[in-house]
Design a protein around this motif. Structure first.
Motif, PDB file in Angstrom:
ATOM      1  N   PHE A 192       0.928  -1.206  -0.118  1.00 23.61           N
ATOM      2  CA  PHE A 192      -0.083  -0.045  -0.024  1.00 23.61           C
ATOM      3  C   PHE A 192       0.733   1.309  -0.125  1.00 23.61           C
ATOM      4  O   PHE A 192       0.341   2.515  -0.299  1.00 23.61           O
ATOM      5  N   GLY A 193       2.076   1.069   0.170  1.00 24.59           N
ATOM      6  CA  GLY A 193       2.887   2.504   0.542  1.00 24.59           C
ATOM      7  C   GLY A 193       3.620   2.556  -0.830  1.00 24.59           C
ATOM      8  O   GLY A 193       3.834   1.735  -1.580  1.00 24.59           O
ATOM      9  N   ASP A 194       3.962   3.859  -1.293  1.00 27.62           N
ATOM     10  CA  ASP A 194       4.501   4.323  -2.427  1.00 27.62           C
ATOM     11  C   ASP A 194       6.034   4.250  -2.112  1.00 27.62           C
ATOM     12  O   ASP A 194       6.739   5.189  -2.096  1.00 27.62           O
ATOM     13  N   MET A 195       6.479   3.039  -2.215  1.00 28.99           N
ATOM     14  CA  MET A 195       8.002   2.829  -1.930  1.00 28.99           C
ATOM     15  C   MET A 195       8.746   2.041  -3.045  1.00 28.99           C
ATOM     16  O   MET A 195       8.253   1.363  -3.911  1.00 28.99           O
ATOM     17  N   ASN A 196       9.797   2.547  -3.340  1.00 24.87           N
ATOM     18  CA  ASN A 196      10.739   2.386  -4.626  1.00 24.87           C
ATOM     19  C   ASN A 196      11.504   1.192  -4.386  1.00 24.87           C
ATOM     20  O   ASN A 196      12.641   1.088  -4.612  1.00 24.87           O
ATOM     21  N   ALA A 197      10.612  -0.086  -4.235  1.00 25.37           N
ATOM     22  CA  ALA A 197      11.250  -1.292  -4.094  1.00 25.37           C
ATOM     23  C   ALA A 197      10.297  -2.660  -4.210  1.00 25.37           C
ATOM     24  O   ALA A 197       9.095  -2.052  -3.735  1.00 25.37           O
ATOM     25  N   GLY A 198      10.590  -3.717  -4.484  1.00 27.52           N
ATOM     26  CA  GLY A 198       9.563  -4.672  -4.455  1.00 27.52           C
ATOM     27  C   GLY A 198       9.424  -5.345  -3.070  1.00 27.52           C
ATOM     28  O   GLY A 198      10.291  -5.005  -2.119  1.00 27.52           O
ATOM     29  N   ILE A 199       8.442  -6.163  -3.001  1.00 24.60           N
ATOM     30  CA  ILE A 199       8.020  -6.609  -1.484  1.00 24.60           C
ATOM     31  C   ILE A 199       9.060  -7.427  -1.150  1.00 24.60           C
ATOM     32  O   ILE A 199       9.409  -7.465  -0.033  1.00 24.60           O
ATOM     33  N   VAL A 200       9.766  -8.338  -1.902  1.00 25.86           N
ATOM     34  CA  VAL A 200      10.797  -9.339  -1.392  1.00 25.86           C
ATOM     35  C   VAL A 200      11.916  -8.312  -0.898  1.00 25.86           C
ATOM     36  O   VAL A 200      12.470  -8.840   0.226  1.00 25.86           O
ATOM     37  N   THR A 201      12.407  -7.308  -1.744  1.00 25.31           N
ATOM     38  CA  THR A 201      13.292  -6.472  -1.168  1.00 25.31           C
ATOM     39  C   THR A 201      13.131  -5.845   0.080  1.00 25.31           C
ATOM     40  O   THR A 201      13.942  -5.693   1.007  1.00 25.31           O
ATOM     41  N   HIS A 257      19.154   4.329   4.960  1.00 20.89           N
ATOM     42  CA  HIS A 257      19.884   5.330   3.972  1.00 20.89           C
ATOM     43  C   HIS A 257      20.815   4.461   2.973  1.00 20.89           C
ATOM     44  O   HIS A 257      20.812   4.608   1.843  1.00 20.89           O
ATOM     45  N   PHE A 258      21.403   3.781   3.805  1.00 20.33           N
ATOM     46  CA  PHE A 258      22.827   2.962   3.050  1.00 20.33           C
ATOM     47  C   PHE A 258      21.973   1.964   2.195  1.00 20.33           C
ATOM     48  O   PHE A 258      22.919   1.550   1.159  1.00 20.33           O
ATOM     49  N   PHE A 259      20.833   1.646   2.452  1.00 21.09           N
ATOM     50  CA  PHE A 259      20.152   0.617   1.501  1.00 21.09           C
ATOM     51  C   PHE A 259      19.849   1.225   0.013  1.00 21.09           C
ATOM     52  O   PHE A 259      19.376   0.612  -0.725  1.00 21.09           O
ATOM     53  N   HIS A 260      19.776   2.476   0.151  1.00 23.54           N
ATOM     54  CA  HIS A 260      19.473   3.428  -1.227  1.00 23.54           C
ATOM     55  C   HIS A 260      18.129   3.002  -1.592  1.00 23.54           C
ATOM     56  O   HIS A 260      17.758   2.624  -2.840  1.00 23.54           O
ATOM     57  N   LEU A 261      17.091   2.983  -0.701  1.00 22.65           N
ATOM     58  CA  LEU A 261      15.738   2.703  -0.836  1.00 22.65           C
ATOM     59  C   LEU A 261      15.116   3.546  -1.961  1.00 22.65           C
ATOM     60  O   LEU A 261      14.431   3.260  -2.710  1.00 22.65           O
ATOM     61  N   TRP A 262      15.564   4.912  -1.789  1.00 23.46           N
ATOM     62  CA  TRP A 262      14.670   5.980  -2.418  1.00 23.46           C
ATOM     63  C   TRP A 262      15.741   6.356  -3.657  1.00 23.46           C
ATOM     64  O   TRP A 262      16.806   6.306  -3.540  1.00 23.46           O
TER      65      TRP A 262
END
Length: 262
Positions: A192-201, A257-262
């Motif tokens: 439901f969230g607008d996040m820049n990654a897939g569910i597994v990630t 931040h280190f994961f570079h999610l955005w």
């Protein structure tokens, strides 16, 4: 419990509108929280922020916190954060000589690390808000899910102590339960969230963040046990101090931040 609930509601009523608004008010709030956190750290060791070394540590903290979106202001001073940080460290070491070692090398090292520890965590709180409101709430909810899951599952099923020398009430079963609860919350954000990654990630990343959130909690527990204090402060009745509430976030936000999610 009643006091904890009242404090939580009041804190949320004050904190959440500023989180939603963002911008300079959020920056100022973060500076305030970090300053109180540094005060709590120094006070537990018997050091005063209202002193020459306290003033230097506070300036060092504020430099670390300086938001990336205002870097053009920093550029006008012709000095980087690293250069200013080195200057503050040298001044603190100089102060050990001026005081004829009443303020010791150990005190200087503790003061520097306290500013870095507090500053880095709260700096990335601002960076996370700048990236998007969803990431702030993602961080908060996975920590809350971890804490709640660890508490209730630990109460119901906990047998094997996780780290009794540091936090005698935490259990392995509770820790695993907290990670599972955080993963469930992560699935909701992934859907439901607008996040820049897939569910597994997102789930995989959440498991790591949940583990390190618990480590952040244990770090604070170890610190308080070492200095024989129950809470880092008393500013939040029923909850303790600012560091008691933000200990997990101070570990989770830099990693996010280190994961570079955005």
């Amino acid at each position: 419990m009643k006091q904890r609930i009242i404090t939580g509601v009041v804190a949320a009523a004050l904190f959440l509108p500023i989180v939603f608004y963002g911008g300079l008010p959020f920056v100022l709030l973060t500076y305030l929280l970090a300053t109180i956190g540094l005060y709590e750290l120094l006070r537990m060791k018997g050091l005063s922020i209202f002193s020459p070394y306290g003033f230097l540590s506070l300036l060092f903290l504020w430099v670390i916190l300086f938001p990336a979106q205002y870097n053009e202001i920093m550029a006008d001073f012709y000095y980087s954060k690293t250069e200013l940080g080195i200057a503050f460290i040298l001044l603190l070491l100089t102060y050990t000589v001026i005081t004829k070692n009443r303020f010791t090398f150990e005190d200087a090292a503790f003061t520097v690390l306290s500013a870095i520890y507090t500053g880095i965590g709260f700096y990335f709180l601002m960076e996370t808000r700048e990236a998007g409101l969803v990431y702030v709430f993602y961080s908060l909810f996975i920590i809350w899910a971890t804490d709640s899951g660890a508490y209730f599952i630990g109460k119901a099923m906990g047998k094997k102590k996780l780290w009794p020398e540091i936090s005698p009430n935490k259990t392995v079963e509770g820790s695993i339960g907290g990670i599972v609860c955080a993963a469930v919350v992560a699935i909701m954000f992934a859907i439901f969230g607008d996040m820049n990654a897939g569910i597994v990630t997102i789930v995989g990343m959440t498991i790591v963040l949940s583990v390190f959130g618990q480590i952040g909690d244990l770090v604070q527990s170890a610190y308080k046990r070492h200095f024989n204090v129950k809470d880092s402060g008393t500013i939040l009745p029923g909850h303790g101090g600012i560091l008691d509430r933000f200990d997990s976030l101070l570990f989770v936000l830099p990693l996010l931040h280190f994961f570079h999610l955005w």
